[in-house]
Write a protein that holds these residues in place. Structure first.
Motif, PDB file in Angstrom:
ATOM      1  N   SER A  50       1.463   7.656  -0.425  1.00  0.00           N
ATOM      2  CA  SER A  50       2.582   7.632   0.182  1.00  0.00           C
ATOM      3  C   SER A  50       3.077   8.762   1.020  1.00  0.00           C
ATOM      4  O   SER A  50       3.677   8.852   1.880  1.00  0.00           O
ATOM      5  N   ASP A  51       2.918   9.713   0.237  1.00  0.00           N
ATOM      6  CA  ASP A  51       2.920  11.291   0.854  1.00  0.00           C
ATOM      7  C   ASP A  51       2.373  11.303   1.928  1.00  0.00           C
ATOM      8  O   ASP A  51       2.805  11.827   3.149  1.00  0.00           O
ATOM      9  N   SER A  90       3.507   9.329   4.765  1.00  0.00           N
ATOM     10  CA  SER A  90       4.714   9.547   5.589  1.00  0.00           C
ATOM     11  C   SER A  90       4.532  10.741   6.447  1.00  0.00           C
ATOM     12  O   SER A  90       5.351  11.157   7.266  1.00  0.00           O
ATOM     13  N   SER A 130       6.113   3.259   6.057  1.00  0.00           N
ATOM     14  CA  SER A 130       6.262   4.377   5.330  1.00  0.00           C
ATOM     15  C   SER A 130       7.450   4.251   4.357  1.00  0.00           C
ATOM     16  O   SER A 130       7.265   4.697   3.150  1.00  0.00           O
ATOM     17  N   TYR A 179       6.619   2.047   1.496  1.00  0.00           N
ATOM     18  CA  TYR A 179       5.667   2.382   0.686  1.00  0.00           C
ATOM     19  C   TYR A 179       6.545   3.560  -0.215  1.00  0.00           C
ATOM     20  O   TYR A 179       6.031   3.390  -1.718  1.00  0.00           O
ATOM     21  N   SER A 180       7.202   4.391   0.246  1.00  0.00           N
ATOM     22  CA  SER A 180       7.824   5.232  -0.563  1.00  0.00           C
ATOM     23  C   SER A 180       8.627   4.903  -1.680  1.00  0.00           C
ATOM     24  O   SER A 180       8.716   5.202  -2.766  1.00  0.00           O
ATOM     25  N   HIS A 181       9.687   3.867  -1.083  1.00  0.00           N
ATOM     26  CA  HIS A 181      10.519   3.227  -2.197  1.00  0.00           C
ATOM     27  C   HIS A 181       9.617   2.453  -3.154  1.00  0.00           C
ATOM     28  O   HIS A 181      10.072   2.523  -4.398  1.00  0.00           O
ATOM     29  N   GLN A 223       6.708   3.204  -4.243  1.00  0.00           N
ATOM     30  CA  GLN A 223       6.134   4.105  -5.396  1.00  0.00           C
ATOM     31  C   GLN A 223       7.018   4.766  -6.110  1.00  0.00           C
ATOM     32  O   GLN A 223       7.028   4.745  -7.363  1.00  0.00           O
ATOM     33  N   SER A 224       8.264   4.939  -5.773  1.00  0.00           N
ATOM     34  CA  SER A 224       9.330   5.511  -6.634  1.00  0.00           C
ATOM     35  C   SER A 224       9.865   4.223  -7.778  1.00  0.00           C
ATOM     36  O   SER A 224       9.936   4.658  -8.909  1.00  0.00           O
TER      37      SER A 224
END
Length: 862
Positions: free
Chosen positions: A188-189, A192, A202, A205-207, A209-210
DNA sequence: TTTGAATCCGTTAGT
DNA sequence: CGGATTCAAA
């Protein structure tokens, strides 16, 4: 290329190598410290070669087992391979051989070495969990984030705009797009920071993964991705050889993992059998691998195995003519090692899926009724494209008394009762499984609805220093404002969890007592009474798996989870011991196998049926809709895989529905054309499969011989006459000519057109169950007959139900016990078929199954 | 606020 | 058909 002369070789190895053909020998003894691709078409001894290669590496190159990684496609394949190896090398300790699916190997590595990445003690998020988390992140988007989705990029995440004017964000596309990124190795990093990124994706995806991080779980793709990160930072230094089986089904991240695992690799696979593109597998990995090593000035050798030991030449020719239609395919020259041939595949075009199922049942009963038949139910498989296609076939097998066995797929694990049970096990094993708590807290009903659940969940999310379990206790003790009824219900729930946990602690690592714990859970949470008998049967399958479970290598320095937790991880990776080694054979003995084509990968049977060769089924409607060459090609390979499972006899069939004459499941699209893949047989005799090996006595004889039996003297013509009559009764069910063996089949009794009063009764106090799809009628011979259209005029079932309800009238139906529900494994229908029947009443449905527990029961409501 | 029933709707494979 | 959603009744 060998490192030692034959004289120095291990005697076991020597013996082993002597059984290989030239190409196989070459592949097995290729230099241990090199790169090798083995292209192994169906039936070319792939498993033998890869197993022998491992043996060769162990014995000749003297590589210690712990320095070899072998990845297989399924856990089952891994088990089989290790069994074979144990037999080959009986005195060698293979416990430390790293063998398993990519996912399980990666998960093991993460458990063992994942601490620096902060991943110790993580669990597995299955498909349902993923969906749960994605729904959660979609709900938690703030107004500003939501705004992002109003643009064009957001379109693909929207759906369901039919009922509400406001389009809603749906989890499906989110899950598959994230999965696709992950299987390409994109974190995800990284994503982004990509200039070409999709902003919506993006963000999600970040959300996502968190969310996984918060809940301390990894999804399937993460097992690979995080492991790749791990071995990149901390390379495995000991691995001397990496073997990858089923290479055609690897995706990008798996390829990268292979490079990282070790420098010497052997891959085995067949581009023609690549049928997992939906999981982002890419055939191009064969080429990518060559190019990758080329760039490092290292050579990658290719060995092709071309001797087919499985199928007759006719079957190979047929399969090949299917594959020939694929453009840009390197054609393969598989040479059958069979000297016998039983002719081209037997095929038939039928009018409905029901008729097709009957046709199959007839073919099977015919084979089984040969005098001293050399063919037993376990020699036969029926392979379908989609799991739902088994339903009609199951029904027909049941009513013909043909015992069968479902090769289980994913569907089993998504059954309600199974998921509930797994969730209960999860909350016992892990105090912090928020998702499992939320899914079980109101099942069975405890008076907790949406609103209450929201309140509770909010509270559960508050404090990170306590476990979910503890917080739920606090919640009941006043942390959340709850009605007294709910309060006491949750308390009871928590107390039962507490008791179960104590039991779990008490049994320590004595896994023989797990079934007791299991029973405690089902009874104390009052689960059993929620379920129908057939559902209880499914639950018992889990209990069996639990009792058979042995935790993997306890000697590792992995921080131990409790045994139940290990079981759950193992189930999460779908690698629970599906069946123990020897009992497997006994279990399936005497049963026809029923499976999806995907589930049949790597297996083989003397007799194989491939029904449903119609456009919309194979190729599947989804592939047709996708309207891309790749999608269609994958379907074709799917067919190829199915066809090449057959050793001696191959039956293919399809149906085309003409209008609405035949009863169809109305929600499904009408099938109107034979599969585009079988154009080449359409021009032949279209009349249906009267073309049969039984026309030729010598073929019948050699069939017996090849199966190790002597063909008794019998009147083949008479046998065929009976067969043809039965065939006729299937093709023309209302034609009096279909009368078989002097039995009146009731053509004059208007089978299927009985009056409505036969099924509609006025009932008063008696509560009757309405069983959808079960309103079949019993005809005078004991056979069942589905209703024909027209029985209720233009009224559909959906419309008639409320009408009946209003007038205090209910629709009841005779319990029909030979209806098979989908995906319920291994029911044993009544008596098995006798093998001595030559001209018995095969066309008549067996009544052996009548009166047993209703198998449709699991969908009823009380 | 929860629950059960009615209705709508999609349509694949499984580590 | 069966899961998700909506509606109506406790």
């Amino acid at each position: 290329m060998t490192t030692s002369t034959p004289l120095q070789m291990h005697p076991t190895l020597d013996q082993l190598l002597s059984t290989l053909n030239t190409n196989q020998h070459q592949a097995v003894t290729a230099h241990p410290f090199s790169k090798l691709q083995i292209i192994a078409g169906p039936g070319t001894g792939k498993t033998k070669v890869i197993t022998s290669r491992v043996a060769y590496l162990l014995l000749d190159a003297k590589i210690p087992p712990e320095n070899i990684i072998v990845t297989t496609f399924t856990k089952k394949a891994a088990n089989e391979m290790i069994e074979r190896l144990r037999t080959m090398l009986d005195n060698m300790n293979l416990d430390k051989l790293m063998i398993g699916t990519f996912h399980s190997i990666c998960f093991r590595l993460i458990m063992r070495y994942g601490k620096p990445l902060g991943l110790s003690g993580f669990g597995i998020a299955d498909e349902r969990d993923k969906e749960f988390y994605v729904k959660e992140i979609l709900n938690e988007l703030n107004a500003e984030e939501r705004e992002l989705f109003s643009g064009r990029e957001g379109e693909k995440f929207k759906g369901g705009g039919k009922t509400s004017l406001e389009p809603v964000l749906i989890p499906g596309p989110v899950i598959s797009l994230i999965s696709s990124l992950k299987s390409q190795g994109i974190t995800s990093d990284q994503y982004s920071q990509s200039p070409s990124k999709d902003k919506c994706l993006s963000l999600l995806y970040s959300h996502y993964q968190s969310k996984l991080q918060e809940n301390r779980v990894l999804d399937f793709d993460d097992c690979l991705l995080k492991c790749h990160e791990l071995v990149s930072k901390f390379p495995l230094t000991n691995i001397e050889h990496v073997l990858v089986d089923e290479f055609q089904d690897t995706n990008e991240i798996q390829l990268q993992l292979m490079y990282k695992f070790g420098t010497n690799v052997t891959i085995v696979g067949d581009p023609d059998q690549s049928i997992y593109a939906f999981r982002n597998a890419q055939v191009i990995n064969f080429q990518k691998m060559i190019d990758y090593y080329q760039r490092q000035n290292q050579q990658c050798s290719i060995i092709t195995l071309d001797h087919n030991y499985r199928s007759t030449n006719d079957i190979l020719i047929f399969s090949e003519s299917v594959m020939k239609q694929e453009k840009e395919r390197k054609s393969k020259q598989l040479v059958s090692q069979h000297t016998n041939d039983f002719g081209s595949p037997i095929y038939a075009q039928l009018k409905s899926e029901y008729q097709e199922a009957k046709w199959i049942a007839l073919q099977i009963t015919t084979l089984l009724s040969l005098p001293t038949t050399p063919i037993h139910p376990q020699d036969i498989a029926i392979l379908v494209r989609s799991a739902y296609q088994t339903r009609v076939i199951e029904t027909e097998l049941n009513s013909n008394g043909i015992p069968y066995h479902m090769i289980r797929g994913k569907a089993f694990w998504s059954r309600k009762e199974v998921t509930v049970m797994m969730d209960y096990l999860r909350i016992i094993a892990n105090e912090n499984d928020r998702v499992a708590v939320l899914r079980t807290i109101n099942y069975p009903k405890r008076g907790i609805g949406e609103k209450t659940l929201e309140k509770i969940d909010e509270y559960l999310k508050l404090d990170v220093n306590h476990s979910v379990y503890e917080k739920l206790r606090f919640a009941v003790q006043g942390g959340v404002n709850l009605s007294s009824k709910v309060q006491s219900n949750i308390s009871k729930y928590l107390n039962t969890i507490q008791q179960a946990k104590e039991k779990l602690d008490a049994l320590r690592d004595d896994h023989t007592k797990l079934p007791e714990l299991f029973d405690f859970i089902t009874s104390e949470f009052e689960l059993t009474k929620e379920w129908e008998p057939s559902q209880v049967e499914n639950i018992n399958e889990i209990k069996k798996l639990l009792s058979e479970f042995t935790p993997p290598s306890p000697d590792d320095d992995i921080p131990p989870k409790n045994i139940l937790g290990q079981f759950i991880d193992s189930m999460g990776l779908n690698e629970a011991v599906e069946e123990q080694k020897q009992s497997r054979h006994a279990h399936y003995k005497g049963q026809v196998a029923l499976s999806t084509i995907h589930g049949a990968k790597g297996l083989e049977w003397p007799v194989v049926f491939v029904p449903g060769l119609s456009d919309g089924l194979l190729p599947s409607i989804m592939a047709i809709k996708a309207n891309t060459q790749e999608a269609i090609d994958e379907e074709r390979r799917c067919l190829y895989v199915a066809l090449t499972r057959a050793k001696l006899l191959l039956y293919v069939s399809w149906y085309v529905e003409d209008g609405d004459k035949e009863e169809r499941q109305s929600w499904r699209m009408q099938v109107t054309d034979p599969s585009r893949f079988i154009e080449f047989i359409k021009n032949k005799d279209k009349k249906t499969g009267l073309v049969h090996i039984f026309r030729q006595k010598d073929k019948v004889k050699s069939l017996y011989e090849i199966l190790g039996k002597r063909c008794p003297d019998f009147d083949l013509d008479e046998f065929n006459t009976v067969y043809k009559e039965k065939m006729n009764s299937i093709l023309n069910p209302f034609n009096p000519k279909g009368i078989v063996d002097g039995c009146d089949n009731g053509a004059d009794k208007k089978v299927g057109f009985q009056s409505a009063s036969d099924v509609i009764h006025t009932t008063q106090n008696k509560k009757q169950k309405f069983e959808p799809g079960n309103e079949s009628v019993t005809n005078k011979l004991g056979g069942t007959q589905p209703h024909r259209k027209g029985l209720y005029g233009n009224l559909t079932k959906d419309k008639i139900k409320p009408m009946l309800r209003k007038t205090g009238t209910q629709l009841i139906s005779k319990p029909s016990n030979n209806k098979a529900p989908p995906y319920v494994p291994s029911r044993r229908p009544g008596s098995s078929l006798g093998t001595k029947r030559v001209s018995g009443p095969l066309a008549l449905p067996s009544i052996a199954n009548r009166g047993k527990g209703g198998t449709m029961g699991q969908y009823q409501r009380e």
